[in-house]
Design an enzyme around this catalytic site. Structure first.
Site, PDB file in Angstrom:
ATOM      1  N   CYS A 138       4.159  -6.331  -2.327  1.00  0.00           N
ATOM      2  CA  CYS A 138       3.818  -5.090  -2.993  1.00  0.00           C
ATOM      3  C   CYS A 138       4.824  -3.974  -2.672  1.00  0.00           C
ATOM      4  CB  CYS A 138       2.378  -4.709  -2.635  1.00  0.00           C
ATOM      5  SG  CYS A 138       1.597  -3.531  -3.748  1.00  0.00           S
ATOM      6  N   HIS A 139       4.355  -2.831  -2.195  1.00  0.00           N
ATOM      7  CA  HIS A 139       5.217  -1.684  -1.922  1.00  0.00           C
ATOM      8  C   HIS A 139       6.045  -1.824  -0.644  1.00  0.00           C
ATOM      9  CE1 HIS A 139       2.786   0.127  -5.086  1.00  0.00           C
ATOM     10  NE2 HIS A 139       3.704   1.072  -5.180  1.00  0.00           N
ATOM     11  N   GLU A 166       5.941   3.974   1.924  1.00  0.00           N
ATOM     12  CA  GLU A 166       6.725   5.124   1.476  1.00  0.00           C
ATOM     13  C   GLU A 166       7.087   6.049   2.632  1.00  0.00           C
ATOM     14  OE1 GLU A 166       4.414   7.024  -1.579  1.00  0.00           O
ATOM     15  OE2 GLU A 166       3.296   8.245  -0.151  1.00  0.00           O
ATOM     16  N   GLY A 198       0.828  -1.197   0.000  1.00  0.00           N
ATOM     17  CA  GLY A 198       0.000   0.000   0.000  1.00  0.00           C
ATOM     18  C   GLY A 198       0.862   1.245   0.000  1.00  0.00           C
ATOM     19  N   ARG A 199       0.274   2.363   0.433  1.00  0.00           N
ATOM     20  CA  ARG A 199       1.039   3.610   0.464  1.00  0.00           C
ATOM     21  C   ARG A 199       1.855   3.774   1.737  1.00  0.00           C
ATOM     22  NH1 ARG A 199      -2.088   8.396   0.188  1.00  0.00           N
ATOM     23  NH2 ARG A 199      -4.041   7.276   0.272  1.00  0.00           N
ATOM     24  N   TYR A 216       5.641  -4.856  -6.180  1.00  0.00           N
ATOM     25  CA  TYR A 216       4.732  -4.288  -7.164  1.00  0.00           C
ATOM     26  C   TYR A 216       5.560  -3.975  -8.416  1.00  0.00           C
ATOM     27  CZ  TYR A 216       1.088  -1.557  -9.323  1.00  0.00           C
ATOM     28  OH  TYR A 216       0.150  -1.104 -10.209  1.00  0.00           O
TER      29      TYR A 216
END
Length: 196
Positions: free
Chosen positions: A119-120, A93, A89-90, A139
């Protein structure tokens, strides 16, 4: 099988399925999972995001659920855990900028404990400088990040020693199966009942 103690690190707008599914599936097979987030305490919640793939150049995002944390990151000791799960997800970051997150990741790699990242979450692994020389995935938009960090990029689910990586939540069946294998989880299937 004796259940393992597993640490799951996430944060606001982590991917809903990539938090909820491993959190519940790992408990279902007998493991204990503590979910933590920097600057949040046990009982607090994080907001999740649902990422969907509809044929566009990248995923679309919608608001997901509120996910309740079970422990406080500042109060736990990574040494008390057998394995680590990093959701995508976000959240990754910004999670990669917390020393407590990076220190935890470094501990699991230094002790060669199982790590599952999807993923991320690769953004956290590259920030912790643990990707060099490893075969892994993330991802697809992060292929350049993996290569820049010295990793060997592959499609699908990758297993390199105790590290299991997946590209996104559609990989859950294979990603979780590989992680359970790394954990040494033995799942017994009952014979179906027969009618007398």
């Amino acid at each position: 099988m004796t259940g393992k103690q597993i640490l799951l690190i996430t944060g606001d707008f982590g991917e809903d399925y990539e938090i909820m599914v491993p959190f519940q599936a790992l408990q279902m097979v007998g493991h204990e999972v503590d979910a933590v987030c920097p600057d949040r305490e046990a009982g607090d919640t994080v907001k999740t995001a649902v990422h969907d793939f509809r044929g566009d150049q990248t995923y679309m995002e919608a608001r997901g659920h509120d996910f309740e944390l079970t422990a406080t990151l500042d109060e736990i000791d990574p040494a008390d855990y057998d394995a680590l799960v990093l959701s995508g997800g976000r959240a990754p970051e910004y999670l990669r900028n917390f020393d407590t997150v990076i220190d935890a990741v470094e501990h699991f790699f230094a002790e060669d404990k199982p790590v599952a990242a999807i993923c991320h979450a690769m953004q956290i692994l590259t920030a912790a400088d643990v990707v060099e020389g490893r075969t892994c995935t993330a991802y697809p938009a992060l292929e350049a990040d993996v290569r820049d960090a010295g990793g060997e990029w592959v499609e699908g689910v990758a297993r390199d020693g105790n590290l299991v990586t997946g590209q996104a939540w559609p990989d859950h069946p294979e990603w979780l199966a590989e992680f359970l294998d790394v954990l040494g989880t033995d799942i017994q299937h009952a014979e179906p009942a027969t009618a007398d």
